[in-house]
Design an enzyme around this catalytic site. Structure first.
Site, mmCIF file in Angstrom:
data_model
loop_
_atom_site.group_PDB
_atom_site.id
_atom_site.type_symbol
_atom_site.label_atom_id
_atom_site.label_comp_id
_atom_site.label_asym_id
_atom_site.label_seq_id
_atom_site.Cartn_x
_atom_site.Cartn_y
_atom_site.Cartn_z
ATOM 1 N N PHE A 28 -6.417 48.572 -9.866
ATOM 2 C CA PHE A 28 -6.147 47.700 -11.023
ATOM 3 C C PHE A 28 -6.735 48.229 -12.329
ATOM 4 C CE2 PHE A 28 -10.447 46.160 -10.048
ATOM 5 C CZ PHE A 28 -10.967 46.038 -11.338
ATOM 6 N N LYS A 31 3.076 52.725 -5.821
ATOM 7 C CA LYS A 31 2.700 51.361 -5.424
ATOM 8 C C LYS A 31 1.481 50.975 -6.268
ATOM 9 C CE LYS A 31 0.310 48.784 -3.404
ATOM 10 N NZ LYS A 31 -0.451 47.687 -4.090
ATOM 11 N N GLU A 88 -1.412 45.087 -7.054
ATOM 12 C CA GLU A 88 -0.715 43.803 -7.221
ATOM 13 C C GLU A 88 -1.396 42.945 -8.284
ATOM 14 O OE1 GLU A 88 -2.535 44.891 -4.825
ATOM 15 O OE2 GLU A 88 -3.330 43.342 -3.481
ATOM 16 N N SER A 136 -10.948 51.395 -3.714
ATOM 17 C CA SER A 136 -12.326 51.255 -3.220
ATOM 18 C C SER A 136 -12.526 52.102 -1.956
ATOM 19 C CB SER A 136 -12.600 49.785 -2.932
ATOM 20 O OG SER A 136 -11.604 49.292 -2.066
ATOM 21 N N CYS A 186 -14.531 53.917 -12.508
ATOM 22 C CA CYS A 186 -15.184 54.638 -11.407
ATOM 23 C C CYS A 186 -16.153 55.672 -11.949
ATOM 24 C CB CYS A 186 -14.135 55.285 -10.527
ATOM 25 S SG CYS A 186 -13.207 56.521 -11.410
ATOM 26 N N GLU A 198 -21.614 49.566 -5.083
ATOM 27 C CA GLU A 198 -20.806 49.569 -6.305
ATOM 28 C C GLU A 198 -20.675 48.131 -6.803
ATOM 29 O OE1 GLU A 198 -16.550 50.581 -5.960
ATOM 30 O OE2 GLU A 198 -16.753 51.641 -7.858
HETATM 31 P P1 NAD Z 1 -8.642 48.352 -4.028
HETATM 32 O O1 NAD Z 1 -9.142 49.326 -3.024
HETATM 33 O O2 NAD Z 1 -8.858 46.903 -3.772
HETATM 34 O O3 NAD Z 1 -7.048 48.524 -4.222
HETATM 35 C C1 NAD Z 1 -6.462 49.757 -4.449
HETATM 36 C C2 NAD Z 1 -5.051 49.748 -3.869
HETATM 37 O O4 NAD Z 1 -5.122 49.490 -2.469
HETATM 38 C C3 NAD Z 1 -4.161 48.672 -4.473
HETATM 39 O O5 NAD Z 1 -2.887 49.200 -4.714
HETATM 40 C C4 NAD Z 1 -4.129 47.589 -3.404
HETATM 41 O O6 NAD Z 1 -2.905 46.897 -3.354
HETATM 42 C C5 NAD Z 1 -4.306 48.362 -2.119
HETATM 43 N N1 NAD Z 1 -5.014 47.607 -1.084
HETATM 44 C C6 NAD Z 1 -5.862 46.564 -1.268
HETATM 45 N N2 NAD Z 1 -6.341 46.153 -0.076
HETATM 46 C C7 NAD Z 1 -5.808 46.957 0.865
HETATM 47 C C8 NAD Z 1 -5.948 47.046 2.290
HETATM 48 N N3 NAD Z 1 -6.744 46.223 2.969
HETATM 49 N N4 NAD Z 1 -5.247 48.001 2.942
HETATM 50 C C9 NAD Z 1 -4.445 48.856 2.253
HETATM 51 N N5 NAD Z 1 -4.284 48.807 0.906
HETATM 52 C C10 NAD Z 1 -4.961 47.881 0.223
HETATM 53 O O7 NAD Z 1 -9.254 48.796 -5.418
HETATM 54 P P2 NAD Z 1 -9.209 48.014 -6.787
HETATM 55 O O8 NAD Z 1 -10.109 46.832 -6.689
HETATM 56 O O9 NAD Z 1 -7.803 47.818 -7.217
HETATM 57 O O10 NAD Z 1 -9.856 49.101 -7.772
HETATM 58 C C11 NAD Z 1 -11.235 49.253 -7.942
HETATM 59 C C12 NAD Z 1 -11.791 50.338 -7.042
HETATM 60 O O11 NAD Z 1 -11.122 51.563 -7.265
HETATM 61 C C13 NAD Z 1 -13.257 50.615 -7.319
HETATM 62 O O12 NAD Z 1 -13.918 50.793 -6.101
HETATM 63 C C14 NAD Z 1 -13.232 51.907 -8.122
HETATM 64 O O13 NAD Z 1 -14.404 52.688 -8.045
HETATM 65 C C15 NAD Z 1 -12.085 52.593 -7.462
HETATM 66 N N6 NAD Z 1 -11.547 53.638 -8.320
HETATM 67 C C16 NAD Z 1 -11.855 54.919 -7.994
HETATM 68 C C17 NAD Z 1 -11.414 55.950 -8.785
HETATM 69 C C18 NAD Z 1 -11.777 57.372 -8.449
HETATM 70 O O14 NAD Z 1 -11.311 58.261 -9.130
HETATM 71 N N7 NAD Z 1 -12.571 57.632 -7.445
HETATM 72 C C19 NAD Z 1 -10.637 55.688 -9.919
HETATM 73 C C20 NAD Z 1 -10.315 54.354 -10.224
HETATM 74 C C21 NAD Z 1 -10.785 53.331 -9.403
#
Ligand code: NAD
Length: 483
Positions: free
Chosen positions: A148, A172, A175, A225, A280, A374
């Site tokens: 997000f 994708k 959401e 994450s 991140c 985090e």
């Molecule tokens: P998230 O892991 O909740 O979601 C990321 C994606 O995974 C979304 O598209 C979501 O729909 C999907 N998703 C959610 N739950 C899922 C599940 N149980 N199984 C499969 N797919 C699932 O992350 P977020 O809250 O949208 O974003 C924040 C996180 O992203 C933080 O931890 C941040 O550090 C990380 N991030 C990392 C980087 C990097 O370069 N390492 C960059 C940006 C964000």
């Protein structure tokens, strides 16, 4: 309210009958729109449209494919204000932050446009009249799953490079922030991208799992994450697909007593509070070495100028606000000293928005939850150490390894620290050490699963495979041990 966010398949927004998920405007807590929660059938349709487009798209030259992205880059430039406003609405960040996100998206697109200057087939006459040639060829249908926090920029890490390199893609988006992906689809279409080359499939966990399992998708990049990055990596690779899965972070800034106080305090505040700490690459823990009270006082004073609803955006959801405030509460109970408390802030006129003010905790101990996990909010945990090596050991002990920076005016000490920290992106007197294009982006340890980085030259190896061709055209090529 924005009309429902539909999937983009074969060059059209498809009016889906699948169930929908509400999307909230985090700045005021009001419903912004709703997004399709795609079925497997819709994913199959997107993959079929990508498969139909692949033959033609992969057969035109790299230079021709890049033409579309020159147009796209100009579309991004021409639409900066409306794109930035859209990011503010769905993500909650400030206009300036959203604008900076688009500027970085433009830089990433420009890198993709430079691909013909970067990729060249390698050719060598290996025996008289016998030539070996190695070329990067696309993988086929690939997918990108995004979080997000950067609704336009993170897709820009993957979409331009993967498509310019000849692949067809399924995106994708999160959401929670699905609007940006629709805007990207609109602008790519306007830029002349053929139908089917780029598709957007919306949804949550279930559609991510279907993407991981889909037999016709060859490679998946994931950003999100760590827990989910691990699951996606495991599931995708167990299906014998290529995967690069970027996870969460806990970034440490090591502040030495000789740091330039003005610069360090400004940067540290900007790093911990920018995008409400939801980057991140955000500074989350500061490791203060020796006598650093004066810098801490400056940080505390400057942090007071960061005001929710003014130069500090909201966090993404009520759930996130509760999680962040719980971390602060637990740290306080465990003995940390709160020198600035952002809990319970209200923004006039946006009382239902999800705001957390800048928060600074001093005398945090390395074993506290807030020091290890985090938080993903505008919270800085200050851990004091006596020696540099003690600070480095705390950084090295982290499960994560996205970023780490050192603040000092001593070049030798800066080299010492940057060599010893265990992070993929390190900085010297930089609060957010994001490598600018063409340098690649990627962390270490549990901030990344898979090989290579997601942007820059490193991404070329991820989105392509090498074809090695050996040819003999010349009669003078006599029989030899390789004939
Ligand atoms: P998230 O892991 O909740 O979601 C990321 C994606 O995974 C979304 O598209 C979501 O729909 C999907 N998703 C959610 N739950 C899922 C599940 N149980 N199984 C499969 N797919 C699932 O992350 P977020 O809250 O949208 O974003 C924040 C996180 O992203 C933080 O931890 C941040 O550090 C990380 N991030 C990392 C980087 C990097 O370069 N390492 C960059 C940006 C964000």
């Amino acid at each position: 309210m924005i009309k429902k966010i539909n999937n983009f398949i074969n060059g059209r927004f498809e009016n889906s009958t699948s169930k929908t998920i509400p999307v909230w405007n985090p700045q005021n807590g009001e419903k912004l729109t709703e997004v399709t929660c795609s079925s497997k059938k819709e994913l199959n349709n997107a993959v079929s449209s990508a498969k139909s487009a692949f033959c033609k798209w992969s057969n035109i030259t790299l230079k021709e494919r890049v033409e579309v992205f020159y147009e796209f880059r100009n579309e991004l430039k021409n639409n900066i204000t409306s794109l930035a406003n859209s990011i503010c609405q769905e993500n909650g960040k400030t206009f300036e932050e959203a604008r900076a996100e688009i500027l970085k998206g433009i830089e990433l697109t420009e890198f993709a446009c430079s691909m013909p200057q970067i990729i060249h087939d390698e050719i060598q006459e290996v025996s008289r009249g016998v030539e070996c040639r190695s070329s990067h060829v696309p993988l086929g249908i690939v997918a990108s799953i995004t979080p997000f926090n950067f609704p336009i920029m993170v897709p820009m890490w993957t979409v331009p490079n993967a498509i310019v390199l000849g692949n067809c893609m399924i995106l994708k988006p999160s959401e929670q922030t699905p609007v940006g992906a629709s805007k990207i689809a609109e602008l790519l279409k306007k830029s002349g991208l053929p139908d089917g080359v780029f598709n957007v499939i919306n949804g949550d966990k279930n559609i991510v799992e279907a993407i991981c399992d889909h037999k016709d998708i060859s490679a998946i990049s994931f950003v999100g994450s760590t827990k989910i990055a691990k699951n996606v990596y495991q599931r995708t690779t167990s299906n014998f697909k290529r995967c690069l899965s970027l996870g969460g972070a806990k970034n440490h800034l090591i502040v030495l007593p000789d740091a330039n106080e003005e610069m360090a305090s400004n940067d540290i505040i900007a790093s911990m509070s920018g995008c409400a700490g939801q980057r991140c690459m955000a500074a989350s823990a500061m490791l203060g070495v020796g006598k650093i009270d004066s810098i801490i006082n400056k940080i505390a004073n400057k942090a007071k100028t960061i005001v929710a609803g003014k130069n500090l955006g909201s966090v993404i959801s009520e759930e996130a606000k509760i999680r962040i405030e719980k971390y602060i509460e637990e740290a306080e109970k465990s003995g940390a000293k709160i020198i600035l408390d952002g809990r319970g802030v209200k923004v006039s006129g946006k009382e239902n928005g999800y705001y957390v003010g800048p928060t600074i905790l001093d005398h945090v101990k390395p074993e506290m939850k807030i020091a290890k996990e985090e938080v993903f909010g505008p919270v800085l945990a200050i851990i004091r150490t006596n020696e540099i090596d003690e600070a480095i050991a705390i950084e090295n002990n982290s499960q994560y390894g996205n970023a780490s920076s050192v603040y000092t005016q001593d070049g030798n000490l800066a080299n010492y620290v940057t060599e010893k920290v265990s992070a993929g992106m390190v900085g010297v007197n930089i609060g957010v050490p994001v490598p600018r294009e063409p340098f690649s982006f990627g962390g270490w340890n549990e901030s990344r699963f898979g090989v290579g980085d997601i942007t820059g030259k490193s991404s070329i190896n991820f989105w392509t495979q090498l074809k090695k061709r050996t040819s003999k055209w010349n009669q003078s090529a006599k029989k030899n041990w390789m004939s």
